[in-house]
Scaffold this motif. Structure first.
Motif, PDB file in Angstrom:
ATOM      1  N   ASN A  10     -26.518  -7.954  30.285  1.00 11.61           N
ATOM      2  CA  ASN A  10     -25.548  -7.841  29.259  1.00 11.61           C
ATOM      3  C   ASN A  10     -26.302  -7.996  27.914  1.00 11.61           C
ATOM      4  OD1 ASN A  10     -23.719  -7.203  30.993  1.00 11.61           O
ATOM      5  ND2 ASN A  10     -22.680  -9.052  30.886  1.00 11.61           N
ATOM      6  N   ARG A  11     -27.269  -8.583  27.877  1.00  7.77           N
ATOM      7  CA  ARG A  11     -28.008  -8.709  26.585  1.00  7.77           C
ATOM      8  C   ARG A  11     -29.573  -8.028  26.460  1.00  7.77           C
ATOM      9  NH1 ARG A  11     -30.722 -14.730  25.728  1.00  7.77           N
ATOM     10  NH2 ARG A  11     -31.566 -13.842  27.547  1.00  7.77           N
ATOM     11  N   ASP A  12     -30.274  -8.375  27.593  1.00  8.65           N
ATOM     12  CA  ASP A  12     -31.653  -7.962  27.529  1.00  8.65           C
ATOM     13  C   ASP A  12     -31.656  -6.184  27.805  1.00  8.65           C
ATOM     14  OD1 ASP A  12     -32.295 -10.540  27.270  1.00  8.65           O
ATOM     15  OD2 ASP A  12     -32.959 -10.961  29.092  1.00  8.65           O
ATOM     16  N   GLY A  13     -30.708  -5.998  28.752  1.00 12.80           N
ATOM     17  CA  GLY A  13     -30.710  -4.588  29.207  1.00 12.80           C
ATOM     18  C   GLY A  13     -30.287  -3.753  27.746  1.00 12.80           C
ATOM     19  N   VAL A  14     -29.529  -4.193  27.188  1.00 11.18           N
ATOM     20  CA  VAL A  14     -28.759  -3.564  25.997  1.00 11.18           C
ATOM     21  C   VAL A  14     -29.918  -3.424  24.949  1.00 11.18           C
ATOM     22  CG1 VAL A  14     -27.023  -3.394  24.061  1.00 11.18           C
ATOM     23  CG2 VAL A  14     -26.296  -4.407  26.338  1.00 11.18           C
ATOM     24  N   ALA A  15     -30.519  -4.687  24.861  1.00  2.76           N
ATOM     25  CA  ALA A  15     -31.953  -4.667  24.023  1.00  2.76           C
ATOM     26  C   ALA A  15     -32.773  -3.846  24.213  1.00  2.76           C
ATOM     27  CB  ALA A  15     -32.411  -6.116  23.754  1.00  2.76           C
ATOM     28  N   ILE A  74     -20.097  -0.039  25.236  1.00  2.00           N
ATOM     29  CA  ILE A  74     -19.001  -0.514  25.451  1.00  2.00           C
ATOM     30  C   ILE A  74     -19.042  -2.196  25.569  1.00  2.00           C
ATOM     31  CG2 ILE A  74     -17.025  -0.682  26.913  1.00  2.00           C
ATOM     32  CD1 ILE A  74     -18.441   1.881  28.211  1.00  2.00           C
ATOM     33  N   SER A  75     -18.315  -2.783  24.760  1.00  2.25           N
ATOM     34  CA  SER A  75     -17.957  -4.290  24.882  1.00  2.25           C
ATOM     35  C   SER A  75     -16.503  -4.758  25.169  1.00  2.25           C
ATOM     36  CB  SER A  75     -18.736  -4.965  23.824  1.00  2.25           C
ATOM     37  OG  SER A  75     -18.908  -6.662  24.037  1.00  2.25           O
ATOM     38  N   THR A  76     -16.321  -6.122  24.919  1.00  2.00           N
ATOM     39  CA  THR A  76     -15.219  -6.611  25.526  1.00  2.00           C
ATOM     40  C   THR A  76     -14.273  -7.614  24.658  1.00  2.00           C
ATOM     41  OG1 THR A  76     -14.572  -8.151  27.275  1.00  2.00           O
ATOM     42  CG2 THR A  76     -16.707  -8.546  26.424  1.00  2.00           C
ATOM     43  N   LEU A 102     -21.397 -10.475  23.880  1.00  2.00           N
ATOM     44  CA  LEU A 102     -21.718 -10.666  22.469  1.00  2.00           C
ATOM     45  C   LEU A 102     -23.076 -10.601  21.999  1.00  2.00           C
ATOM     46  CD1 LEU A 102     -20.233 -11.337  19.689  1.00  2.00           C
ATOM     47  CD2 LEU A 102     -20.556 -13.896  20.261  1.00  2.00           C
ATOM     48  N   ALA A 103     -24.054 -11.203  22.922  1.00  2.00           N
ATOM     49  CA  ALA A 103     -25.487 -11.350  22.522  1.00  2.00           C
ATOM     50  C   ALA A 103     -25.904  -9.739  22.522  1.00  2.00           C
ATOM     51  CB  ALA A 103     -26.269 -12.357  23.567  1.00  2.00           C
ATOM     52  N   GLY A 104     -25.305  -9.192  23.459  1.00  2.00           N
ATOM     53  CA  GLY A 104     -25.695  -7.619  23.757  1.00  2.00           C
ATOM     54  C   GLY A 104     -25.516  -7.064  22.580  1.00  2.00           C
ATOM     55  N   GLU A 105     -24.131  -7.064  21.966  1.00  2.00           N
ATOM     56  CA  GLU A 105     -23.622  -6.440  20.789  1.00  2.00           C
ATOM     57  C   GLU A 105     -24.501  -6.625  19.556  1.00  2.00           C
ATOM     58  OE1 GLU A 105     -20.034  -7.721  19.257  1.00  2.00           O
ATOM     59  OE2 GLU A 105     -18.786  -6.943  21.233  1.00  2.00           O
ATOM     60  N   GLN A 106     -25.095  -8.015  19.376  1.00  2.00           N
ATOM     61  CA  GLN A 106     -26.138  -8.649  18.497  1.00  2.00           C
ATOM     62  C   GLN A 106     -27.657  -7.973  18.729  1.00  2.00           C
ATOM     63  OE1 GLN A 106     -25.310 -12.612  19.170  1.00  2.00           O
ATOM     64  NE2 GLN A 106     -23.636 -12.725  17.746  1.00  2.00           N
ATOM     65  N   ALA A 107     -27.860  -7.812  19.957  1.00  2.00           N
ATOM     66  CA  ALA A 107     -29.220  -7.022  20.238  1.00  2.00           C
ATOM     67  C   ALA A 107     -29.010  -5.773  19.949  1.00  2.00           C
ATOM     68  CB  ALA A 107     -29.478  -7.428  21.738  1.00  2.00           C
ATOM     69  N   ARG A 111     -28.694   3.109  14.325  1.00  2.00           N
ATOM     70  CA  ARG A 111     -27.426   3.826  14.536  1.00  2.00           C
ATOM     71  C   ARG A 111     -26.698   3.580  15.824  1.00  2.00           C
ATOM     72  NH1 ARG A 111     -28.158   9.937  13.531  1.00  2.00           N
ATOM     73  NH2 ARG A 111     -30.359   9.528  14.808  1.00  2.00           N
ATOM     74  N   TYR A 112     -25.542   2.916  15.950  1.00  2.00           N
ATOM     75  CA  TYR A 112     -24.905   2.395  17.018  1.00  2.00           C
ATOM     76  C   TYR A 112     -23.286   2.335  17.036  1.00  2.00           C
ATOM     77  CZ  TYR A 112     -24.494  -2.317  15.028  1.00  2.00           C
ATOM     78  OH  TYR A 112     -23.761  -3.112  14.172  1.00  2.00           O
ATOM     79  N   ILE A 113     -22.622   2.344  17.922  1.00  2.00           N
ATOM     80  CA  ILE A 113     -21.546   2.033  18.033  1.00  2.00           C
ATOM     81  C   ILE A 113     -21.129   1.040  19.254  1.00  2.00           C
ATOM     82  CG2 ILE A 113     -18.921   2.786  18.681  1.00  2.00           C
ATOM     83  CD1 ILE A 113     -19.551   4.323  16.327  1.00  2.00           C
ATOM     84  N   VAL A 114     -20.266  -0.096  18.710  1.00  2.00           N
ATOM     85  CA  VAL A 114     -19.931  -1.063  19.887  1.00  2.00           C
ATOM     86  C   VAL A 114     -18.293  -0.656  19.961  1.00  2.00           C
ATOM     87  CG1 VAL A 114     -19.284  -3.513  20.348  1.00  2.00           C
ATOM     88  CG2 VAL A 114     -21.554  -2.849  19.440  1.00  2.00           C
TER      89      VAL A 114
END
Ligand SMILES: NC(=O)c1ccc[n+]([C@@H]2O[C@H](COP(=O)([O-])OP(=O)(O)OC[C@H]3O[C@@H](n4cnc5c(N)ncnc54)[C@H](OP(=O)(O)O)[C@@H]3O)[C@@H](O)[C@H]2O)c1
Length: 298
Positions: A77-82, A98-100, A129-134, A141-144
Protein backbone atom coordinates in the motif's frame (compact mmCIF):
# COMPACT_ATOMS: atom_id res chain seq x y z
CA UNK A 1 -4.13 5.87 -25.39
CA UNK A 2 -2.67 2.78 -23.75
CA UNK A 3 -3.69 2.37 -20.09
CA UNK A 4 -1.97 0.03 -17.65
CA UNK A 5 -4.23 -1.31 -14.89
CA UNK A 6 -2.51 -2.91 -11.91
CA UNK A 7 -4.42 -5.20 -9.55
CA UNK A 8 -6.58 -6.16 -12.53
CA UNK A 9 -8.09 -9.24 -10.84
CA UNK A 10 -9.53 -7.34 -7.86
CA UNK A 11 -13.18 -6.28 -7.72
CA UNK A 12 -12.49 -2.74 -8.94
CA UNK A 13 -9.78 -3.95 -11.35
CA UNK A 14 -12.21 -6.33 -13.04
CA UNK A 15 -14.87 -3.61 -13.37
CA UNK A 16 -12.26 -1.31 -14.90
CA UNK A 17 -11.52 -3.96 -17.52
CA UNK A 18 -15.11 -4.62 -18.45
CA UNK A 19 -16.17 -0.94 -18.49
CA UNK A 20 -13.16 0.32 -20.46
CA UNK A 21 -14.21 2.75 -23.20
CA UNK A 22 -13.11 1.96 -26.75
CA UNK A 23 -10.86 5.03 -26.82
CA UNK A 24 -8.36 3.19 -24.62
CA UNK A 25 -6.12 0.22 -25.24
CA UNK A 26 -6.22 -1.49 -21.87
CA UNK A 27 -3.56 -3.75 -20.41
CA UNK A 28 -4.61 -5.29 -17.13
CA UNK A 29 -1.97 -6.99 -15.02
CA UNK A 30 -2.76 -9.09 -11.96
CA UNK A 31 -0.39 -9.62 -9.05
CA UNK A 32 1.16 -12.68 -10.71
CA UNK A 33 2.02 -10.68 -13.84
CA UNK A 34 3.20 -7.60 -11.97
CA UNK A 35 3.84 -7.46 -8.24
CA UNK A 36 3.92 -3.73 -7.55
CA UNK A 37 6.21 -4.21 -4.55
CA UNK A 38 9.08 -5.11 -6.91
CA UNK A 39 10.50 -1.74 -7.92
CA UNK A 40 12.67 -3.05 -10.76
CA UNK A 41 9.84 -5.15 -12.22
CA UNK A 42 7.50 -2.13 -12.12
CA UNK A 43 10.06 0.11 -13.78
CA UNK A 44 10.82 -2.49 -16.47
CA UNK A 45 7.15 -3.26 -17.21
CA UNK A 46 6.16 0.40 -17.45
CA UNK A 47 9.15 1.15 -19.69
CA UNK A 48 8.27 -1.86 -21.89
CA UNK A 49 4.56 -1.08 -22.22
CA UNK A 50 4.92 2.72 -22.55
CA UNK A 51 1.38 3.45 -21.27
CA UNK A 52 -0.07 6.95 -21.43
CA UNK A 53 -1.71 6.45 -18.02
CA UNK A 54 -1.59 4.03 -15.07
CA UNK A 55 -4.64 3.14 -12.98
CA UNK A 56 -3.66 1.43 -9.76
CA UNK A 57 -6.36 -0.94 -8.47
CA UNK A 58 -3.81 -3.08 -6.59
CA UNK A 59 -3.85 -2.95 -2.82
CA UNK A 60 -3.52 -5.01 0.32
CA UNK A 61 -7.19 -4.87 1.35
CA UNK A 62 -7.44 -7.42 4.20
CA UNK A 63 -8.16 -4.86 6.92
CA UNK A 64 -8.01 -7.24 9.90
CA UNK A 65 -5.13 -9.38 8.62
CA UNK A 66 -3.08 -6.22 8.10
CA UNK A 67 -2.84 -5.81 11.88
CA UNK A 68 -0.68 -8.96 12.12
CA UNK A 69 0.80 -8.76 8.60
CA UNK A 70 1.83 -5.11 8.70
CA UNK A 71 5.05 -5.53 6.74
CA UNK A 72 3.20 -6.82 3.68
CA UNK A 73 0.43 -4.20 3.98
CA UNK A 74 3.03 -1.40 4.03
CA UNK A 75 4.97 -3.02 1.19
CA UNK A 76 1.93 -3.08 -1.10
CA UNK A 77 0.00 0.00 0.00
CA UNK A 78 2.93 2.40 0.46
CA UNK A 79 6.01 1.01 -1.32
CA UNK A 80 4.06 -0.44 -4.25
CA UNK A 81 2.42 2.93 -4.89
CA UNK A 82 5.80 4.67 -4.58
CA UNK A 83 7.19 2.29 -7.23
CA UNK A 84 4.33 3.11 -9.60
CA UNK A 85 4.75 6.84 -8.96
CA UNK A 86 8.46 6.65 -9.74
CA UNK A 87 7.96 4.64 -12.95
CA UNK A 88 5.16 6.97 -14.10
CA UNK A 89 7.21 10.07 -13.40
CA UNK A 90 10.08 8.72 -15.49
CA UNK A 91 7.68 8.43 -18.44
CA UNK A 92 5.95 11.72 -17.60
CA UNK A 93 2.52 10.07 -17.30
CA UNK A 94 -0.20 10.41 -14.62
CA UNK A 95 -1.38 7.81 -12.11
CA UNK A 96 -5.00 7.37 -11.03
CA UNK A 97 -5.02 5.65 -7.65
CA UNK A 98 -7.75 4.37 -5.31
CA UNK A 99 -7.70 5.02 -1.59
CA UNK A 100 -10.06 4.66 1.32
CA UNK A 101 -12.24 6.22 4.01
CA UNK A 102 -9.95 4.41 6.51
CA UNK A 103 -7.43 7.26 6.19
CA UNK A 104 -9.76 9.15 8.58
CA UNK A 105 -10.24 8.57 12.29
CA UNK A 106 -13.98 8.05 11.84
CA UNK A 107 -14.98 10.32 14.71
CA UNK A 108 -16.56 13.13 12.65
CA UNK A 109 -20.27 13.81 12.32
CA UNK A 110 -20.40 15.49 8.91
CA UNK A 111 -19.18 14.06 5.59
CA UNK A 112 -15.40 14.10 5.25
CA UNK A 113 -14.02 16.55 2.69
CA UNK A 114 -10.72 16.12 0.88
CA UNK A 115 -9.13 18.85 3.01
CA UNK A 116 -10.11 17.31 6.36
CA UNK A 117 -7.42 16.09 8.72
CA UNK A 118 -6.58 12.42 8.35
CA UNK A 119 -5.97 10.09 11.29
CA UNK A 120 -6.00 6.40 10.50
CA UNK A 121 -6.56 4.07 13.45
CA UNK A 122 -5.11 0.84 12.02
CA UNK A 123 -2.39 -0.59 9.81
CA UNK A 124 -4.53 -0.73 6.67
CA UNK A 125 -5.59 2.93 6.88
CA UNK A 126 -2.11 4.11 7.84
CA UNK A 127 -0.49 2.20 4.98
CA UNK A 128 -3.07 3.53 2.49
CA UNK A 129 -2.48 7.10 3.71
CA UNK A 130 1.27 6.57 3.31
CA UNK A 131 0.56 5.38 -0.25
CA UNK A 132 -1.32 8.62 -0.99
CA UNK A 133 1.65 10.60 0.33
CA UNK A 134 4.15 8.51 -1.65
CA UNK A 135 2.15 9.18 -4.80
CA UNK A 136 2.01 12.94 -4.15
CA UNK A 137 5.75 13.05 -3.49
CA UNK A 138 6.82 10.83 -6.38
CA UNK A 139 4.48 11.86 -9.18
CA UNK A 140 3.63 15.35 -10.37
CA UNK A 141 0.30 14.39 -11.99
CA UNK A 142 -1.92 12.08 -9.96
CA UNK A 143 -5.46 11.51 -8.74
CA UNK A 144 -6.24 9.83 -5.41
CA UNK A 145 -9.85 8.64 -5.41
CA UNK A 146 -10.92 7.81 -1.86
CA UNK A 147 -13.93 5.56 -1.67
CA UNK A 148 -15.80 3.39 0.83
CA UNK A 149 -17.75 0.16 1.40
CA UNK A 150 -17.11 -1.24 -2.09
CA UNK A 151 -19.47 -3.86 -3.52
CA UNK A 152 -20.06 -5.48 -6.90
CA UNK A 153 -20.84 -8.71 -8.71
CA UNK A 154 -17.15 -9.45 -9.26
CA UNK A 155 -15.17 -10.27 -6.13
CA UNK A 156 -15.93 -10.68 -2.46
CA UNK A 157 -17.71 -8.03 -0.46
CA UNK A 158 -20.38 -7.38 2.17
CA UNK A 159 -23.29 -7.96 -0.25
CA UNK A 160 -21.97 -11.40 -1.24
CA UNK A 161 -21.43 -12.29 2.43
CA UNK A 162 -24.97 -11.22 3.36
CA UNK A 163 -26.45 -13.27 0.51
CA UNK A 164 -24.54 -16.36 1.66
CA UNK A 165 -25.30 -15.92 5.38
CA UNK A 166 -28.91 -14.95 4.62
CA UNK A 167 -29.42 -18.33 2.93
CA UNK A 168 -27.93 -20.22 5.87
CA UNK A 169 -29.53 -18.46 8.85
CA UNK A 170 -32.94 -17.21 9.93
CA UNK A 171 -31.46 -14.51 12.14
CA UNK A 172 -28.23 -12.54 11.99
CA UNK A 173 -26.69 -9.58 13.77
CA UNK A 174 -25.27 -6.59 11.94
CA UNK A 175 -23.50 -3.53 13.32
CA UNK A 176 -25.76 -0.46 13.37
CA UNK A 177 -23.46 2.20 14.82
CA UNK A 178 -21.06 2.55 11.89
CA UNK A 179 -22.21 4.91 9.17
CA UNK A 180 -20.85 5.00 5.62
CA UNK A 181 -21.56 5.18 1.92
CA UNK A 182 -21.79 1.89 0.02
CA UNK A 183 -20.12 2.41 -3.35
CA UNK A 184 -20.34 0.07 -6.30
CA UNK A 185 -17.12 -1.03 -7.98
CA UNK A 186 -18.83 -0.14 -11.25
CA UNK A 187 -19.40 3.46 -10.10
CA UNK A 188 -15.73 3.72 -9.14
CA UNK A 189 -14.61 2.30 -12.48
CA UNK A 190 -16.91 4.68 -14.40
CA UNK A 191 -15.49 7.68 -12.54
CA UNK A 192 -11.92 6.56 -13.16
CA UNK A 193 -12.66 6.22 -16.88
CA UNK A 194 -14.31 9.68 -16.93
CA UNK A 195 -11.14 11.09 -15.39
CA UNK A 196 -9.01 9.19 -17.91
CA UNK A 197 -11.20 10.52 -20.73
CA UNK A 198 -10.67 14.09 -19.52
CA UNK A 199 -6.93 13.51 -19.53
CA UNK A 200 -7.09 12.02 -23.03
CA UNK A 201 -9.08 14.98 -24.31
CA UNK A 202 -6.82 17.53 -22.57
CA UNK A 203 -9.77 18.93 -20.62
CA UNK A 204 -9.08 20.63 -17.28
CA UNK A 205 -8.24 17.95 -14.71
CA UNK A 206 -7.00 19.43 -11.43
CA UNK A 207 -4.71 16.78 -9.94
CA UNK A 208 -5.08 15.81 -6.29
CA UNK A 209 -7.46 14.05 -3.92
CA UNK A 210 -11.16 13.36 -4.60
CA UNK A 211 -13.87 11.53 -2.68
CA UNK A 212 -16.47 9.13 -4.06
CA UNK A 213 -19.05 7.58 -1.76
CA UNK A 214 -22.45 6.19 -2.70
CA UNK A 215 -25.53 8.05 -1.41
CA UNK A 216 -27.44 8.15 0.84
CA UNK A 217 -25.22 7.22 3.76
CA UNK A 218 -26.43 4.37 5.96
CA UNK A 219 -25.33 1.91 8.62
CA UNK A 220 -24.21 -1.67 7.87
CA UNK A 221 -27.51 -2.74 9.47
CA UNK A 222 -29.54 -0.62 7.03
CA UNK A 223 -27.35 -1.83 4.15
CA UNK A 224 -28.04 -5.46 5.14
CA UNK A 225 -31.80 -4.85 5.39
CA UNK A 226 -31.87 -3.36 1.88
CA UNK A 227 -29.77 -6.24 0.52
CA UNK A 228 -32.23 -8.79 1.92
CA UNK A 229 -35.31 -6.87 0.71
CA UNK A 230 -33.92 -6.59 -2.82
CA UNK A 231 -32.58 -10.16 -2.84
CA UNK A 232 -36.02 -11.52 -1.94
CA UNK A 233 -37.63 -9.36 -4.64
CA UNK A 234 -35.15 -10.78 -7.17
CA UNK A 235 -35.81 -14.35 -5.99
CA UNK A 236 -32.21 -14.75 -4.84
CA UNK A 237 -33.56 -15.53 -1.35
CA UNK A 238 -36.82 -17.32 -0.63
CA UNK A 239 -37.36 -15.26 2.54
CA UNK A 240 -35.67 -12.41 4.37
CA UNK A 241 -33.78 -13.34 7.53
CA UNK A 242 -34.37 -11.30 10.65
CA UNK A 243 -31.61 -8.71 11.06
CA UNK A 244 -30.70 -7.67 14.60
CA UNK A 245 -29.00 -4.33 15.14
CA UNK A 246 -25.89 -4.60 17.32
CA UNK A 247 -23.17 -2.25 18.52
CA UNK A 248 -19.56 -2.33 17.35
CA UNK A 249 -18.36 -3.69 20.69
CA UNK A 250 -20.61 -6.73 20.22
CA UNK A 251 -18.68 -7.63 17.04
CA UNK A 252 -14.99 -7.28 17.97
CA UNK A 253 -12.46 -7.26 15.13
CA UNK A 254 -8.63 -7.08 15.16
CA UNK A 255 -8.72 -3.71 13.35
CA UNK A 256 -10.77 -0.83 14.75
CA UNK A 257 -13.55 0.24 12.37
CA UNK A 258 -14.39 3.93 11.82
CA UNK A 259 -17.77 4.82 13.31
CA UNK A 260 -18.18 7.54 10.68
CA UNK A 261 -17.03 6.77 7.12
CA UNK A 262 -19.16 9.16 5.11
CA UNK A 263 -17.25 10.96 2.35
CA UNK A 264 -18.39 14.21 0.74
CA UNK A 265 -18.29 13.58 -3.02
CA UNK A 266 -19.28 17.11 -4.12
CA UNK A 267 -15.80 18.12 -5.39
CA UNK A 268 -15.80 15.17 -7.80
CA UNK A 269 -19.44 15.51 -8.84
CA UNK A 270 -18.96 19.17 -9.73
CA UNK A 271 -15.73 18.48 -11.65
CA UNK A 272 -17.38 15.75 -13.72
CA UNK A 273 -20.88 17.25 -13.77
CA UNK A 274 -22.29 13.95 -12.55
CA UNK A 275 -24.85 12.82 -10.00
CA UNK A 276 -23.50 11.07 -6.92
CA UNK A 277 -24.15 7.34 -7.43
CA UNK A 278 -27.18 5.98 -5.58
CA UNK A 279 -26.12 2.69 -4.01
CA UNK A 280 -29.63 1.20 -3.92
CA UNK A 281 -29.81 1.51 -7.72
CA UNK A 282 -26.33 0.02 -8.09
CA UNK A 283 -27.27 -2.81 -5.71
CA UNK A 284 -30.25 -3.58 -7.98
CA UNK A 285 -27.93 -3.81 -10.98
CA UNK A 286 -25.57 -6.10 -9.10
CA UNK A 287 -28.37 -8.43 -7.95
CA UNK A 288 -29.86 -8.47 -11.46
CA UNK A 289 -26.50 -9.63 -12.71
CA UNK A 290 -26.26 -12.35 -10.07
CA UNK A 291 -29.82 -13.41 -10.91
CA UNK A 292 -28.91 -13.75 -14.58
CA UNK A 293 -26.13 -16.07 -13.44
CA UNK A 294 -23.38 -14.24 -15.30
CA UNK A 295 -21.20 -14.42 -12.22
CA UNK A 296 -20.84 -16.78 -9.29
CA UNK A 297 -22.70 -15.59 -6.11
CA UNK A 298 -19.43 -15.97 -4.12
N1 LIG B 1 -13.13 -3.19 -0.73
C1 LIG B 1 -13.52 -2.09 -0.09
O1 LIG B 1 -14.52 -2.07 0.63
C2 LIG B 1 -12.72 -0.80 -0.26
C3 LIG B 1 -13.14 0.33 0.46
C4 LIG B 1 -12.44 1.52 0.27
C5 LIG B 1 -11.36 1.57 -0.60
N2 LIG B 1 -10.98 0.44 -1.25
C6 LIG B 1 -9.81 0.52 -2.14
O2 LIG B 1 -10.24 0.20 -3.45
C7 LIG B 1 -9.16 -0.38 -4.17
C8 LIG B 1 -9.60 -1.65 -4.86
O3 LIG B 1 -10.02 -2.55 -3.84
P1 LIG B 1 -10.79 -3.89 -4.19
O4 LIG B 1 -12.01 -3.89 -3.36
O5 LIG B 1 -10.90 -4.07 -5.66
O6 LIG B 1 -9.77 -4.93 -3.57
P2 LIG B 1 -9.45 -6.42 -3.99
O7 LIG B 1 -10.62 -7.07 -4.60
O8 LIG B 1 -8.81 -7.02 -2.78
O9 LIG B 1 -8.35 -6.23 -5.12
C9 LIG B 1 -7.06 -5.83 -4.85
C10 LIG B 1 -6.17 -6.48 -5.87
O10 LIG B 1 -4.83 -6.06 -5.62
C11 LIG B 1 -4.00 -7.16 -5.92
N3 LIG B 1 -2.71 -7.05 -5.23
C12 LIG B 1 -2.42 -7.23 -3.93
N4 LIG B 1 -1.10 -7.10 -3.73
C13 LIG B 1 -0.56 -6.83 -4.93
C14 LIG B 1 0.77 -6.60 -5.38
N5 LIG B 1 1.81 -6.62 -4.54
N6 LIG B 1 0.97 -6.34 -6.69
C15 LIG B 1 -0.05 -6.33 -7.57
N7 LIG B 1 -1.32 -6.56 -7.21
C16 LIG B 1 -1.57 -6.79 -5.90
C17 LIG B 1 -4.77 -8.36 -5.41
O11 LIG B 1 -4.29 -9.50 -6.09
P3 LIG B 1 -4.08 -10.88 -5.29
O12 LIG B 1 -5.43 -11.25 -4.79
O13 LIG B 1 -3.53 -11.79 -6.34
O14 LIG B 1 -3.11 -10.58 -4.19
C18 LIG B 1 -6.19 -8.01 -5.79
O15 LIG B 1 -6.53 -8.55 -7.04
C19 LIG B 1 -8.02 -0.54 -3.16
O16 LIG B 1 -7.12 0.51 -3.29
C20 LIG B 1 -8.72 -0.45 -1.82
O17 LIG B 1 -7.84 0.02 -0.82
C21 LIG B 1 -11.64 -0.74 -1.12
Amino acid sequence: MRVLITGARGQVGRELLRLAPDAFEVIGLDSASLDITHAKAVEAKVAELQPGLIINAAAYTAVDKAESDAERAWAVNRDGVANLACAAEKLGIPVLHISTDYVFAGDADSPYRETDTTGPTGVYGASKLAGEQALAEGCSRYIVLRTSWVFGALGNNFVKTMLRVGKERDTLSVVADQQGGPTSAAAIAKVLWLLAQRHLEHQPLPWGVYHLSGAPDCSWFEFAQEIFAQAEAFGLLTRQPQVLAIKTEQYPTPAKRPAWSVLDSSKLSSLLGMEIPQWKDDLKKMLAELKQGNVEPE
